[in-house]
Design a protein around this motif. Structure first.
Motif, PDB file in Angstrom:
ATOM      1  N   LEU A 119       0.816  -1.198   0.000  1.00 20.77           N
ATOM      2  CA  LEU A 119       0.000   0.000   0.000  1.00 20.77           C
ATOM      3  C   LEU A 119       0.858   1.259   0.000  1.00 20.77           C
ATOM      4  CD1 LEU A 119      -2.800   1.275   0.326  1.00 20.77           C
ATOM      5  CD2 LEU A 119      -2.180   1.452   2.717  1.00 20.77           C
ATOM      6  N   ARG A 122       2.128   1.856  -3.325  1.00 19.11           N
ATOM      7  CA  ARG A 122       1.107   2.412  -4.230  1.00 19.11           C
ATOM      8  C   ARG A 122       0.903   3.898  -3.965  1.00 19.11           C
ATOM      9  NH1 ARG A 122      -3.858  -1.624  -3.663  1.00 19.11           N
ATOM     10  NH2 ARG A 122      -4.673  -0.679  -5.564  1.00 19.11           N
ATOM     11  N   GLN A 123       1.006   4.288  -2.680  1.00 17.41           N
ATOM     12  CA  GLN A 123       0.896   5.712  -2.358  1.00 17.41           C
ATOM     13  C   GLN A 123       2.092   6.473  -2.927  1.00 17.41           C
ATOM     14  OE1 GLN A 123       0.383   5.423   1.927  1.00 17.41           O
ATOM     15  NE2 GLN A 123      -1.832   5.656   1.725  1.00 17.41           N
ATOM     16  N   GLU A 134      -1.933   0.308 -10.604  1.00 20.07           N
ATOM     17  CA  GLU A 134      -2.763  -0.661 -11.322  1.00 20.07           C
ATOM     18  C   GLU A 134      -3.134  -0.171 -12.720  1.00 20.07           C
ATOM     19  OE1 GLU A 134      -3.543   0.732  -8.334  1.00 20.07           O
ATOM     20  OE2 GLU A 134      -5.710   1.025  -8.103  1.00 20.07           O
ATOM     21  N   SER A 154      -3.094  -4.875  -7.001  1.00 23.58           N
ATOM     22  CA  SER A 154      -4.176  -4.155  -6.316  1.00 23.58           C
ATOM     23  C   SER A 154      -4.571  -4.790  -5.000  1.00 23.58           C
ATOM     24  CB  SER A 154      -5.426  -4.139  -7.194  1.00 23.58           C
ATOM     25  OG  SER A 154      -5.141  -3.769  -8.505  1.00 23.58           O
ATOM     26  N   SER A 155      -4.043  -5.969  -4.735  1.00 20.66           N
ATOM     27  CA  SER A 155      -4.543  -6.711  -3.582  1.00 20.66           C
ATOM     28  C   SER A 155      -4.146  -6.064  -2.259  1.00 20.66           C
ATOM     29  CB  SER A 155      -4.009  -8.141  -3.621  1.00 20.66           C
ATOM     30  OG  SER A 155      -2.622  -8.127  -3.392  1.00 20.66           O
ATOM     31  N   TYR A 156      -4.979  -6.283  -1.275  1.00 22.69           N
ATOM     32  CA  TYR A 156      -4.678  -5.850   0.085  1.00 22.69           C
ATOM     33  C   TYR A 156      -4.996  -7.078   0.918  1.00 22.69           C
ATOM     34  CZ  TYR A 156      -4.677  -2.940   4.265  1.00 22.69           C
ATOM     35  OH  TYR A 156      -4.390  -2.396   5.500  1.00 22.69           O
ATOM     36  N   ARG A 157      -4.034  -7.966   0.962  1.00 24.38           N
ATOM     37  CA  ARG A 157      -4.272  -9.288   1.532  1.00 24.38           C
ATOM     38  C   ARG A 157      -4.493  -9.258   3.045  1.00 24.38           C
ATOM     39  NH1 ARG A 157      -0.173 -10.001  -1.874  1.00 24.38           N
ATOM     40  NH2 ARG A 157       1.347  -9.923  -0.200  1.00 24.38           N
ATOM     41  N   TYR A 158      -5.438 -10.058   3.491  1.00 24.49           N
ATOM     42  CA  TYR A 158      -5.625 -10.244   4.929  1.00 24.49           C
ATOM     43  C   TYR A 158      -4.463 -11.074   5.441  1.00 24.49           C
ATOM     44  CZ  TYR A 158      -7.289 -12.238   9.273  1.00 24.49           C
ATOM     45  OH  TYR A 158      -7.388 -12.636  10.571  1.00 24.49           O
ATOM     46  N   GLU A 162      -6.394 -15.808  11.747  1.00 26.77           N
ATOM     47  CA  GLU A 162      -7.613 -16.609  11.617  1.00 26.77           C
ATOM     48  C   GLU A 162      -7.885 -16.946  10.159  1.00 26.77           C
ATOM     49  OE1 GLU A 162     -11.014 -15.150  13.797  1.00 26.77           O
ATOM     50  OE2 GLU A 162      -9.682 -14.039  15.114  1.00 26.77           O
TER      51      GLU A 162
ATOM     52  N   HIS B 116      -8.568   6.903  -0.120  1.00 28.59           N
ATOM     53  CA  HIS B 116      -8.190   6.687   1.272  1.00 28.59           C
ATOM     54  C   HIS B 116      -9.343   6.075   2.072  1.00 28.59           C
ATOM     55  CE1 HIS B 116      -5.813   7.103   4.826  1.00 28.59           C
ATOM     56  NE2 HIS B 116      -6.781   7.757   5.435  1.00 28.59           N
ATOM     57  N   LEU B 119      -9.701   2.495   1.274  1.00 26.94           N
ATOM     58  CA  LEU B 119      -8.650   1.747   1.940  1.00 26.94           C
ATOM     59  C   LEU B 119      -8.992   1.502   3.414  1.00 26.94           C
ATOM     60  CD1 LEU B 119      -5.761   0.657   1.866  1.00 26.94           C
ATOM     61  CD2 LEU B 119      -5.165   2.823   2.899  1.00 26.94           C
ATOM     62  N   ARG B 122     -11.362  -1.220   3.648  1.00 35.37           N
ATOM     63  CA  ARG B 122     -10.746  -2.536   3.441  1.00 35.37           C
ATOM     64  C   ARG B 122      -9.994  -2.973   4.699  1.00 35.37           C
ATOM     65  NH1 ARG B 122      -7.540  -1.952  -2.101  1.00 35.37           N
ATOM     66  NH2 ARG B 122      -7.446  -4.225  -2.108  1.00 35.37           N
ATOM     67  N   GLN B 123      -9.398  -2.008   5.395  1.00 39.82           N
ATOM     68  CA  GLN B 123      -8.720  -2.342   6.662  1.00 39.82           C
ATOM     69  C   GLN B 123      -9.748  -2.771   7.707  1.00 39.82           C
ATOM     70  OE1 GLN B 123      -6.465   1.310   7.238  1.00 39.82           O
ATOM     71  NE2 GLN B 123      -4.604   0.359   6.441  1.00 39.82           N
ATOM     72  N   HIS B 126     -10.762  -6.326   7.070  1.00 38.48           N
ATOM     73  CA  HIS B 126      -9.797  -7.286   7.641  1.00 38.48           C
ATOM     74  C   HIS B 126     -10.070  -7.481   9.125  1.00 38.48           C
ATOM     75  CE1 HIS B 126      -6.146  -6.937   4.674  1.00 38.48           C
ATOM     76  NE2 HIS B 126      -7.264  -7.119   4.046  1.00 38.48           N
ATOM     77  N   LYS B 130     -11.891 -10.884   9.177  1.00 40.69           N
ATOM     78  CA  LYS B 130     -10.721 -11.766   9.116  1.00 40.69           C
ATOM     79  C   LYS B 130     -10.451 -12.301   7.713  1.00 40.69           C
ATOM     80  CE  LYS B 130     -10.694 -11.268  13.540  1.00 40.69           C
ATOM     81  NZ  LYS B 130      -9.857 -10.152  14.001  1.00 40.69           N
ATOM     82  N   LYS B 131     -10.736 -11.506   6.730  1.00 42.88           N
ATOM     83  CA  LYS B 131     -10.389 -11.842   5.350  1.00 42.88           C
ATOM     84  C   LYS B 131     -10.429 -10.542   4.565  1.00 42.88           C
ATOM     85  CE  LYS B 131     -15.078 -13.524   5.303  1.00 42.88           C
ATOM     86  NZ  LYS B 131     -16.046 -14.520   4.922  1.00 42.88           N
ATOM     87  N   SER B 132     -10.048 -10.621   3.295  1.00 38.68           N
ATOM     88  CA  SER B 132     -10.022  -9.377   2.535  1.00 38.68           C
ATOM     89  C   SER B 132     -11.313  -9.217   1.751  1.00 38.68           C
ATOM     90  CB  SER B 132      -8.820  -9.338   1.599  1.00 38.68           C
ATOM     91  OG  SER B 132      -9.014 -10.220   0.524  1.00 38.68           O
ATOM     92  N   GLU B 134     -11.678  -8.090  -1.301  1.00 39.14           N
ATOM     93  CA  GLU B 134     -11.608  -8.557  -2.692  1.00 39.14           C
ATOM     94  C   GLU B 134     -11.766 -10.068  -2.782  1.00 39.14           C
ATOM     95  OE1 GLU B 134      -9.176  -6.808  -1.125  1.00 39.14           O
ATOM     96  OE2 GLU B 134      -7.165  -7.402  -1.786  1.00 39.14           O
ATOM     97  N   SER B 154     -10.662  -3.226  -5.377  1.00 36.02           N
ATOM     98  CA  SER B 154      -9.226  -3.277  -5.071  1.00 36.02           C
ATOM     99  C   SER B 154      -8.508  -1.999  -5.468  1.00 36.02           C
ATOM    100  CB  SER B 154      -8.559  -4.422  -5.836  1.00 36.02           C
ATOM    101  OG  SER B 154      -9.277  -5.615  -5.699  1.00 36.02           O
TER     102      SER B 154
END
Lengths: 287, 287
Positions: A119, A122-123, A134, A154-158, A162, B116, B119, B122-123, B126, B130-132, B134, B154
């Motif tokens: 992230l 990307r900023q 992207e 583009s992903s923002y993975r968890y 858990e 922003h 984003l 998306r945070q 999470h 407990k997952k993303s 996307e 995304s």
């Protein structure tokens, strides 16, 4: 897991700036002095040095380095000095501009950084290039590669602990079936064979980056070093981006796999200030 | 452009909490008191109230509201009280779970929030699920809708002023050609006609959200209100998510387009505490 080494007592930022200024002045550049300072400061320290240098001398440190140094040594020092997020933005931008189906740099950046680091990159990309990463990736790629790379960057993975194992298992099962059937056009997999199997290669590398990045980086180093003529671009990229992160594990993996320590392989393949800088970053003489 | 109104002197957070506690106690709930407090506090104030309430009474304010209130009034108060990022995460999660090709909520959230804000949502996703986001969107959607929605949720759009007009014009030209040719399978457009033209509808709505969100929201409100039986879900969502953002412009657009002010349309279509809460949020009696 970083391979950075630090002096017993770190000089003040002002002293570092003064020494760097001295290294640029007079007859010829003092490359050894530059290495002895920059290669032994972490990202926060380098950021401070950049700020203080600009405030003190009214000149951008990166511009000064760019003026004084050249070739592979210049590139390794510049990339290293950059803030990690800015470095990633720079590398990613370069990769979009000279993108070919064998270029795995975008995938590497997307998959081996943490969600937060990606992230920040990307900023930094917005700030420097006035557009989104992207957008550039979509513009410069096509077909299956675009379908893979745009979501990856583009992903923002968890990244929490858990995990829904039921879901993970069912997804693994679907993937296994599709691969067994060679149903490569399956949407969640999308693995059409292209003439050179380059898509298959980047897909394998993606999985490696996400699951054991040190093995991926070991392989990039191995191919870069074993190549006729050395791939300095790849060598510099891996060393500068991983030194502060997991270079210790990558070095172990390299040694295990190639029966020669990475520093010795580097000594055989490179020379001069470039060699010295690489060795300093991977903690040569330390251990 | 917000329609929130505030009391001449805002009570302290402690007083607000005490009054809310009082509204929940005794015989029956005092809905009027709840509205008079929560509908007239901005996001930062509501966050403080939530924190202080939990610290003071050892009970989560949202849980208390959930226990005391019901139906549409409960939903509007809960959604409003939530922090905007948490609210978006909640709405997006709900949308993935009951996703149909006519559900435009995911697109709406992805396209009308700033980079922003998206984003932060998306945070929050999470943290809460407990997952993303996307990942969930990809899991619950398919085909062209997935191809559109995954990149949208995304995206981290560049929002600066510097636009490459040459590129923008060349992209506009390509799109124009593809649309003229009805080449809807073009990669950058991907606009296959599905039986109900729902994909075309969401694509049009996407463009509207990105270019004139107030027109998009006016239309959502218009359809929600003109519907036989009112679509309270849509009405509540638009009012709670836009009151603090651009509800003033949406109201103007609504009035212009429907020749009746939004507050009057709401009075005709809703009733009771739900009506009162909506009116309070859109600044009824203010103007």
């Amino acid at each position: 897991m970083s391979t950075l080494t630090f002096p017993a007592t770190t000089p003040s930022v002002a002293e570092d700036c003064e020494q760097l200024r001295k290294a640029f002045g007079g007859w010829g550049t003092n490359e050894g002095l530059i290495i002895s300072i920059l290669a032994h400061r972490d990202a926060a320290q380098r950021r401070l040095i950049q700020q203080t240098y600009a405030e003190t001398y009214g000149e951008d440190l990166l511009k000064a380095l760019n003026k004084e140094l050249s070739n592979d040594f210049e590139r390794v020092v510049l990339l290293w000095t950059l803030d990690p997020a800015e470095r990633d933005a720079f590398l990613a931008n370069e990769a979009t501009k000279k993108w070919t189906s064998s270029n795995q740099v975008l995938m590497e950046i997307a998959c081996t950084r943490s969600s937060h680091q990606l992230l920040l990159a990307r900023q930094a990309y917005h700030a420097r290039f006035k557009k989104s990463l992207e957008e550039d990736v979509a513009y410069h790629t096509s077909g299956d590669f675009r379908k893979l790379l745009v979501p990856l960057v583009s992903s923002y993975r968890y990244e929490g602990d858990e995990v829904n194992m039921t879901l993970a298992k069912s997804e693994a099962k679907i993937l296994h079936e599709k691969i067994s059937e060679k149903a490569y056009n399956y949407e969640d997999l999308d693995l059409k064979t292209d003439p050179k199997d380059e898509f298959l290669a980047i897909l394998r590398a993606t999985i490696k980056c996400l699951t054991c990045p040190e093995k991926y980086f070991e392989k990039v180093l191995r191919l870069a070093i074993n190549k006729r003529g050395t791939d300095e671009g790849a060598l510099t990229r891996v060393v500068t981006t991983r030194a502060e992160v997991d270079m210790k594990i990558i070095k172990d993996e390299y040694h295990r796999r190639n029966s020669i320590p990475l520093d010795r392989a580097i000594v055989k393949d490179t020379h001069g200030d470039y060699e010295k800088m690489l060795l300093a970053l991977i903690g040569h003489g330390d251990a």
